[in-house]
Design a protein around this motif. Structure first.
Motif, PDB file in Angstrom:
ATOM      1  N   UNK A  48       0.814  -1.230   0.000  1.00  0.00           N
ATOM      2  CA  UNK A  48       0.000   0.000   0.000  1.00  0.00           C
ATOM      3  C   UNK A  48       0.840   1.269   0.000  1.00  0.00           C
ATOM      4  N   UNK A  49       1.911   1.267   0.777  1.00  0.00           N
ATOM      5  CA  UNK A  49       2.762   2.450   0.820  1.00  0.00           C
ATOM      6  C   UNK A  49       3.559   2.602  -0.476  1.00  0.00           C
ATOM      7  N   UNK A  50       3.973   1.481  -1.074  1.00  0.00           N
ATOM      8  CA  UNK A  50       4.668   1.550  -2.367  1.00  0.00           C
ATOM      9  C   UNK A  50       3.736   2.104  -3.438  1.00  0.00           C
ATOM     10  N   UNK A  51       2.480   1.673  -3.407  1.00  0.00           N
ATOM     11  CA  UNK A  51       1.499   2.199  -4.358  1.00  0.00           C
ATOM     12  C   UNK A  51       1.321   3.706  -4.164  1.00  0.00           C
ATOM     13  N   UNK A  52       1.316   4.148  -2.911  1.00  0.00           N
ATOM     14  CA  UNK A  52       1.219   5.587  -2.619  1.00  0.00           C
ATOM     15  C   UNK A  52       2.408   6.337  -3.211  1.00  0.00           C
ATOM     16  N   UNK A  53       3.622   5.804  -3.006  1.00  0.00           N
ATOM     17  CA  UNK A  53       4.820   6.458  -3.543  1.00  0.00           C
ATOM     18  C   UNK A  53       4.801   6.479  -5.056  1.00  0.00           C
ATOM     19  N   UNK A  54       4.362   5.378  -5.670  1.00  0.00           N
ATOM     20  CA  UNK A  54       4.293   5.314  -7.128  1.00  0.00           C
ATOM     21  C   UNK A  54       3.300   6.342  -7.666  1.00  0.00           C
ATOM     22  N   UNK A  55       2.167   6.501  -6.980  1.00  0.00           N
ATOM     23  CA  UNK A  55       1.166   7.480  -7.404  1.00  0.00           C
ATOM     24  C   UNK A  55       1.724   8.902  -7.296  1.00  0.00           C
ATOM     25  N   UNK A  56       2.403   9.194  -6.189  1.00  0.00           N
ATOM     26  CA  UNK A  56       3.004  10.521  -6.017  1.00  0.00           C
ATOM     27  C   UNK A  56       4.070  10.756  -7.085  1.00  0.00           C
ATOM     28  N   UNK A  57       4.837   9.706  -7.392  1.00  0.00           N
ATOM     29  CA  UNK A  57       5.884   9.827  -8.409  1.00  0.00           C
ATOM     30  C   UNK A  57       5.282  10.158  -9.769  1.00  0.00           C
ATOM     31  N   UNK A  58       4.200   9.486 -10.133  1.00  0.00           N
ATOM     32  CA  UNK A  58       3.555   9.750 -11.418  1.00  0.00           C
ATOM     33  C   UNK A  58       2.967  11.157 -11.470  1.00  0.00           C
ATOM     34  N   UNK A  59       2.319  11.566 -10.386  1.00  0.00           N
ATOM     35  CA  UNK A  59       1.768  12.924 -10.326  1.00  0.00           C
ATOM     36  C   UNK A  59       2.892  13.948 -10.431  1.00  0.00           C
ATOM     37  N   UNK A  60       3.995  13.693  -9.740  1.00  0.00           N
ATOM     38  CA  UNK A  60       5.147  14.605  -9.795  1.00  0.00           C
ATOM     39  C   UNK A  60       5.702  14.702 -11.206  1.00  0.00           C
ATOM     40  N   UNK A  61       5.777  13.557 -11.898  1.00  0.00           N
ATOM     41  CA  UNK A  61       6.292  13.561 -13.265  1.00  0.00           C
ATOM     42  C   UNK A  61       5.385  14.358 -14.195  1.00  0.00           C
ATOM     43  N   UNK A  62       4.085  14.109 -14.105  1.00  0.00           N
ATOM     44  CA  UNK A  62       3.131  14.816 -14.971  1.00  0.00           C
ATOM     45  C   UNK A  62       3.138  16.314 -14.662  1.00  0.00           C
ATOM     46  N   UNK A  63       3.119  16.655 -13.361  1.00  0.00           N
ATOM     47  CA  UNK A  63       3.106  18.071 -12.977  1.00  0.00           C
ATOM     48  C   UNK A  63       4.409  18.757 -13.371  1.00  0.00           C
ATOM     49  N   UNK A  64       5.540  18.095 -13.102  1.00  0.00           N
ATOM     50  CA  UNK A  64       6.827  18.672 -13.459  1.00  0.00           C
ATOM     51  C   UNK A  64       6.961  18.885 -14.954  1.00  0.00           C
ATOM     52  N   UNK A  65       6.516  17.908 -15.736  1.00  0.00           N
ATOM     53  CA  UNK A  65       6.582  18.028 -17.190  1.00  0.00           C
ATOM     54  C   UNK A  65       5.643  19.127 -17.692  1.00  0.00           C
ATOM     55  N   UNK A  66       4.458  19.212 -17.083  1.00  0.00           N
ATOM     56  CA  UNK A  66       3.488  20.237 -17.492  1.00  0.00           C
ATOM     57  C   UNK A  66       4.048  21.640 -17.291  1.00  0.00           C
ATOM     58  N   UNK A  67       4.589  21.899 -16.102  1.00  0.00           N
ATOM     59  CA  UNK A  67       5.106  23.233 -15.818  1.00  0.00           C
ATOM     60  C   UNK A  67       6.366  23.511 -16.645  1.00  0.00           C
ATOM     61  N   UNK A  68       7.182  22.491 -16.876  1.00  0.00           N
ATOM     62  CA  UNK A  68       8.383  22.665 -17.684  1.00  0.00           C
ATOM     63  C   UNK A  68       8.019  23.126 -19.090  1.00  0.00           C
ATOM     64  N   UNK A  69       7.062  22.423 -19.713  1.00  0.00           N
ATOM     65  CA  UNK A  69       6.665  22.785 -21.076  1.00  0.00           C
ATOM     66  C   UNK A  69       5.912  24.119 -21.108  1.00  0.00           C
ATOM     67  N   UNK A  70       5.189  24.430 -20.042  1.00  0.00           N
ATOM     68  CA  UNK A  70       4.463  25.699 -19.977  1.00  0.00           C
ATOM     69  C   UNK A  70       5.419  26.881 -19.927  1.00  0.00           C
ATOM     70  N   UNK A  71       6.523  26.717 -19.170  1.00  0.00           N
ATOM     71  CA  UNK A  71       7.481  27.803 -19.014  1.00  0.00           C
ATOM     72  C   UNK A  71       8.549  27.812 -20.114  1.00  0.00           C
ATOM     73  N   UNK A  72       8.636  26.743 -20.888  1.00  0.00           N
ATOM     74  CA  UNK A  72       9.721  26.602 -21.864  1.00  0.00           C
ATOM     75  C   UNK A  72       9.827  27.755 -22.859  1.00  0.00           C
ATOM     76  N   UNK A  73       8.720  28.323 -23.382  1.00  0.00           N
ATOM     77  CA  UNK A  73       8.860  29.423 -24.347  1.00  0.00           C
ATOM     78  C   UNK A  73       9.611  30.631 -23.800  1.00  0.00           C
TER      79      UNK A  73
END
Length: 261
Positions: free
Chosen positions: A230-255
């Motif tokens: 259960x805790x590994x699943x929690x970490x994996x979910x946070x990791x995926x959210x972090x990746x999506x959020x980090x990529x979103x803001x990176x591409x948003x600020x890239x210009x």
């Protein structure tokens, strides 16, 4: 995001080149060379062992070989994660000519930092082999969990690396803030201790998404038991959210990267 992944795959040769350049620059004109990849995690592991010996002396319970092996495993993971965040903070501002004059997926730079840190982790993993030989610990089928746990750790580091590298481009104070956070975060991350030592605060400590991954790796590699799913699943979910959020803001600020660097 799919288009960005296709561009990365198409430019994978450039990614490999930047990874090797990062490694060469880091160890260029260094007397120890790649030995630094072993020395720096060794310092973390040695500090953890000293702390654990101090705790053992106070409690009257001798430290075991498994505890030493556990500190080694978690120390290497922490060295990778901390290094990934530290070096990614300057991955864009350290390459002004490439960022402003050559068109390429700019996320290559923080990704190159992650991959170079992975190489360092691979080199430093020989410490685990040495500790296992010294403590005569064996292996088990639970090692099959290791690639999954390491993958989740890499995804978590990548998400934060993308966010930090972009933020540092606009606010140069971010790199100093990252250093402060890394210095303090080691005390709330189970590197020098096990979460079970603080049962009252165990759930609170495990909210740190890196904690379940480190504890899981220790259980699989050292104790031959499965991770807390259960805790590994929690970490994996946070990791995926972090990746999506980090990529979103990176591409948003890239210009605005070229104007701000």
């Amino acid at each position: 995001m799919r288009e960005a992944l296709q561009q990365l795959i198409a430019r994978r040769d450039l990614l490999y080149m930047i990874v090797w350049r990062e490694i060469k620059i880091r160890y260029k004109q260094s007397i120890m060379g790649f030995m630094w990849a072993i020395l720096l995690p060794s310092v973390i592991v040695a500090a953890g062992i000293i702390v654990r010996y101090g705790v053992s002396a106070l409690s009257g319970k001798p430290i075991t070989g498994q505890e030493i092996a556990g500190i080694t495993v978690k120390g290497l993971v922490w060295a990778f994660f901390a290094g990934a965040l530290r070096f990614s903070s300057t991955s864009l501002i350290g390459n002004p000519n490439l960022v402003t004059k050559i068109y390429m997926p700019r996320e290559i730079f923080p990704l190159a930092t992650i991959l170079s840190q992975l190489l360092d982790l691979g080199v430093a993993s020989c410490l685990v082999a040495v500790v296992f030989a010294f403590t005569r610990l064996g292996a088990s089928w639970q090692l099959l969990w290791v690639p999954l746990l390491l993958a989740a750790t890499v995804v978590l580091a990548t998400g934060w690396a993308l966010l930090i590298s972009a933020a540092c481009l606009f606010f140069r104070d971010v790199k100093y803030l990252v250093e402060v956070v890394i210095t303090c975060a080691i005390f709330v991350t189970p590197v020098f201790y096990d979460v079970e030592m603080f049962r009252k605060w165990a759930n609170l400590l495990m909210l740190n998404p890196l904690a379940p991954l480190m504890e899981g790796l220790e259980k699989c590699i050292v104790y031959g038991s499965p991770p807390d799913l259960p805790w590994v699943a929690y970490s994996a979910a946070v990791a995926l959210v972090s990746l999506v959020a980090g990529f979103h803001f990176f591409k948003k600020w890239e210009p605005a990267f070229a104007e701000s660097i």
